[in-house]
Scaffold this motif. Structure first.
Motif, PDB file in Angstrom:
ATOM      1  N   GLY A 160      -0.184   6.623  -9.614  1.00 40.52           N
ATOM      2  CA  GLY A 160      -0.624   6.243 -10.938  1.00 40.52           C
ATOM      3  C   GLY A 160       0.511   5.558 -11.676  1.00 40.52           C
ATOM      4  O   GLY A 160       1.690   5.845 -11.438  1.00 40.52           O
ATOM      5  N   ASN A 172       2.029   2.634 -11.614  1.00 36.39           N
ATOM      6  CA  ASN A 172       3.096   2.017 -10.831  1.00 36.39           C
ATOM      7  C   ASN A 172       3.252   0.532 -11.115  1.00 36.39           C
ATOM      8  O   ASN A 172       3.970  -0.158 -10.408  1.00 36.39           O
ATOM      9  N   GLU A 212      -5.990  -2.042  -5.425  1.00 37.74           N
ATOM     10  CA  GLU A 212      -4.715  -1.496  -4.966  1.00 37.74           C
ATOM     11  C   GLU A 212      -4.417  -1.917  -3.526  1.00 37.74           C
ATOM     12  O   GLU A 212      -5.304  -1.911  -2.670  1.00 37.74           O
ATOM     13  N   GLY A 222      -1.015   1.799  -6.495  1.00 40.19           N
ATOM     14  CA  GLY A 222      -1.167   1.535  -7.913  1.00 40.19           C
ATOM     15  C   GLY A 222      -1.876   0.226  -8.196  1.00 40.19           C
ATOM     16  O   GLY A 222      -2.144  -0.576  -7.292  1.00 40.19           O
TER      17      GLY A 222
END
Length: 250
Positions: free
Chosen positions: A53, A55, A103, A219
């Protein structure tokens, strides 16, 4: 080379995918069109899935957080949360703040324990794409993902395939985007990660041994767009491909 997992005539098969993504080759050498295939998540049974999370600094700013956290925000994902390319994801009736998150996913190829960042990419088998939907109403303290947000059945599309690491020489130089019903709602680059793929492997391998097949979801960049049942969502990452998903009423 690209590897994918499909359901075919009652069997779960790993297949190879042509360079243009149009043909699949089964283990017995049979060639099939990719169109109409029943795509499964390219995930090994029993593999661990680590997710990041916050990032990306631009996404953190968008959500009102400091650009960087003191330590990585890492959480685990269960196997039932994954769904394959062109699959359906249920949108809860009260999930009015459900949004897609494109992601890059690193797939571990060889065991990694206490590796250095400069050696970490040697342990990567390849890369795939995830769309790790978030449901903001279900966050308990907004940025710490709990099971209701990140472990619901079929709420993390992944695929369509795994691209060999050799075909992605620099995982930190990939454009990425998300489109909802053909309209771009998210765009960014893996260059903007706070912790690179190599750094994440080094960090995680200092805690636990990463095993072949393990996944690291790295992320998502800037771009929050709330979706509705009936929407078609496509996540795309340069050199990897396009991952399509359909939101349906739960």
């Amino acid at each position: 080379m690209k590897r994918a997992r499909i359901a075919h005539r009652g069997r779960d098969l790993w297949v190879t995918v042509s360079d243009d993504g149009q043909r699949l080759t089964l283990p017995d050498g049979t060639s099939l069109p990719a169109q109409g295939a029943h795509w499964l998540p390219p995930v090994q049974p029993g593999a661990a899935a680590y997710a990041l999370g916050l990032n990306y600094a631009d996404h953190n700013k968008e959500l009102g957080f400091a650009p960087k956290l003191a330590t990585p925000l890492i959480f685990m994902k269960g196997g039932n949360c994954f769904v394959g390319h062109d699959g359906d994801t249920p949108r809860p009736a009260d999930g009015n703040q459900m949004h897609p998150e494109c992601e890059l996913v690193a797939v571990i190829g060889t065991p990694a324990r206490k590796v250095r960042s400069e050696d970490a990419l040697d342990h990567v088998l390849g890369y795939t794409i995830a769309n790790d939907y978030a449901i903001r109403e279900y966050l308990e303290n907004y940025y710490r993902p709990n099971a209701r947000v990140k472990n619901r059945d079929a709420t993390t599309p992944i695929g369509p395939w795994i691209v060999d690491a050799a075909d992605v020489p620099d995982p930190q130089a990939l454009a990425m985007s998300t489109k909802v019903n053909g309209v771009r709602v998210q765009a960014g680059s893996t260059a903007d990660m706070i912790l690179s793929v190599a750094d994440l492997i080094a960090y995680l391998s200092d805690i636990t041994t990463l095993m072949p097949g393990d996944l690291i979801l790295t992320g998502t960049p800037h771009g929050v767009h709330f979706c509705a049942a009936g929407d078609t969502v496509t996540s795309e990452i340069e050199k990897i491909g396009r991952l399509t998903n359909h939101l349906v009423t739960a």
